[in-house]
Design a protein around this motif. Structure first.
Motif, short mmCIF file in Angstrom:
data_model
loop_
_atom_site.label_atom_id
_atom_site.label_comp_id
_atom_site.label_asym_id
_atom_site.label_seq_id
_atom_site.Cartn_x
_atom_site.Cartn_y
_atom_site.Cartn_z
N UNK A 82 0.86 -1.19 0.00
CA UNK A 82 0.00 0.00 0.00
C UNK A 82 0.89 1.23 0.00
N UNK A 83 0.58 2.16 -0.88
CA UNK A 83 1.32 3.42 -0.94
C UNK A 83 0.32 4.58 -0.83
N UNK A 84 0.63 5.52 0.05
CA UNK A 84 -0.20 6.72 0.18
C UNK A 84 0.20 7.69 -0.94
N UNK A 85 -0.81 8.13 -1.71
CA UNK A 85 -0.54 9.01 -2.84
C UNK A 85 -1.57 10.14 -2.89
N UNK A 86 -1.13 11.35 -2.70
CA UNK A 86 -1.93 12.57 -2.82
C UNK A 86 -3.37 12.42 -2.34
N UNK A 87 -3.55 12.13 -1.07
CA UNK A 87 -4.88 12.05 -0.48
C UNK A 87 -5.60 10.74 -0.69
N UNK A 88 -4.95 9.78 -1.30
CA UNK A 88 -5.53 8.45 -1.52
C UNK A 88 -4.50 7.37 -1.25
N UNK A 89 -4.88 6.16 -1.50
CA UNK A 89 -3.99 5.02 -1.30
C UNK A 89 -4.06 4.13 -2.53
N UNK A 90 -2.93 3.56 -2.89
CA UNK A 90 -2.88 2.63 -3.99
C UNK A 90 -2.52 1.26 -3.41
N UNK A 91 -3.45 0.32 -3.53
CA UNK A 91 -3.23 -1.05 -3.06
C UNK A 91 -2.80 -1.85 -4.29
N UNK A 92 -1.63 -2.46 -4.21
CA UNK A 92 -1.07 -3.18 -5.34
C UNK A 92 -0.81 -4.62 -4.96
N UNK A 93 -1.28 -5.54 -5.79
CA UNK A 93 -0.99 -6.95 -5.59
C UNK A 93 0.34 -7.28 -6.25
N UNK A 94 1.05 -8.27 -5.69
CA UNK A 94 2.37 -8.63 -6.20
C UNK A 94 2.34 -9.03 -7.68
N UNK A 95 1.24 -9.62 -8.14
CA UNK A 95 1.15 -10.07 -9.53
C UNK A 95 0.60 -9.00 -10.49
N UNK A 96 0.46 -7.77 -10.00
CA UNK A 96 0.13 -6.68 -10.91
C UNK A 96 -1.14 -5.88 -10.67
N UNK A 97 -2.30 -6.51 -10.37
CA UNK A 97 -3.52 -5.72 -10.23
C UNK A 97 -3.41 -4.64 -9.15
N UNK A 98 -4.11 -3.53 -9.38
CA UNK A 98 -4.08 -2.40 -8.47
C UNK A 98 -5.50 -1.95 -8.16
N UNK A 99 -5.65 -1.33 -6.99
CA UNK A 99 -6.93 -0.73 -6.62
C UNK A 99 -6.63 0.59 -5.94
N UNK A 100 -7.27 1.66 -6.39
CA UNK A 100 -7.06 2.99 -5.83
C UNK A 100 -8.17 3.33 -4.85
N UNK A 101 -7.79 3.64 -3.62
CA UNK A 101 -8.73 4.12 -2.61
C UNK A 101 -8.69 5.64 -2.69
N UNK A 102 -9.71 6.23 -3.28
CA UNK A 102 -9.76 7.68 -3.49
C UNK A 102 -10.97 8.27 -2.78
N UNK A 103 -11.09 9.58 -2.89
CA UNK A 103 -12.22 10.28 -2.26
C UNK A 103 -13.56 9.88 -2.85
N UNK A 104 -13.55 9.15 -3.95
CA UNK A 104 -14.80 8.74 -4.60
C UNK A 104 -15.48 7.58 -3.89
#
Length: 129
Positions: A82-104
């Motif tokens: 998990x990386x905190x990025x400009x007011x949100x978080x990016x959850x990244x799986x080791x095999x590639x898929x990503x999910x962005x936790x944003x204000x939406x």
């Protein structure tokens, strides 16, 4: 897990009468994700337009992103970063898929912080065990 998201009498964010889809419940049981802690849905106008029936289901041991059309992304904490990025978080799986936790997403800050803590705990348990 997270006290901010632990709802009394069931998962937080589940609307009255709303049920967790059977396919998702089966996946969570097969993957041994633990207890369902909270449900998050699109919160902003843009989020509702773009994400419509999408939901994020937060469990003790991971999260499941459901796009509302039968597609799901499974993120187990021990296989994520998990990386905190400009007011949100990016959850990244080791095999590639990503999910962005944003204000939406509803309660996006609590969701992002819970993911960040859970991944850190999974990493420390992995390194000590």
């Amino acid at each position: 897990m997270s006290d901010e998201l632990a709802g009394l009498g069931g998962p937080r964010g589940l609307a009255p009468g709303e049920k967790v889809p059977n396919q998702l419940r089966i996946l969570a049981m097969q993957e041994n994700l633990g207890n369902l802690l909270s449900v998050h849905r699109p919160a902003t106008r843009l989020g509702r337009l773009a994400l419509k029936e999408s939901r994020v289901y937060l469990y003790d041991k991971g999260l499941v992103a459901d796009n509302g059309r039968g597609g799901m992304g499974l993120f187990r904490w021990e296989h994520c970063a998990v990386a905190a990025k400009s007011g949100g978080w990016l959850v990244t799986r080791a095999d590639g898929p990503k999910f962005a936790v944003t204000k939406h997403w509803t309660e996006h800050q609590a969701l992002g912080l819970a993911a960040e803590r859970a991944v850190a705990q999974a990493r420390s348990a992995e390194s000590s065990g």
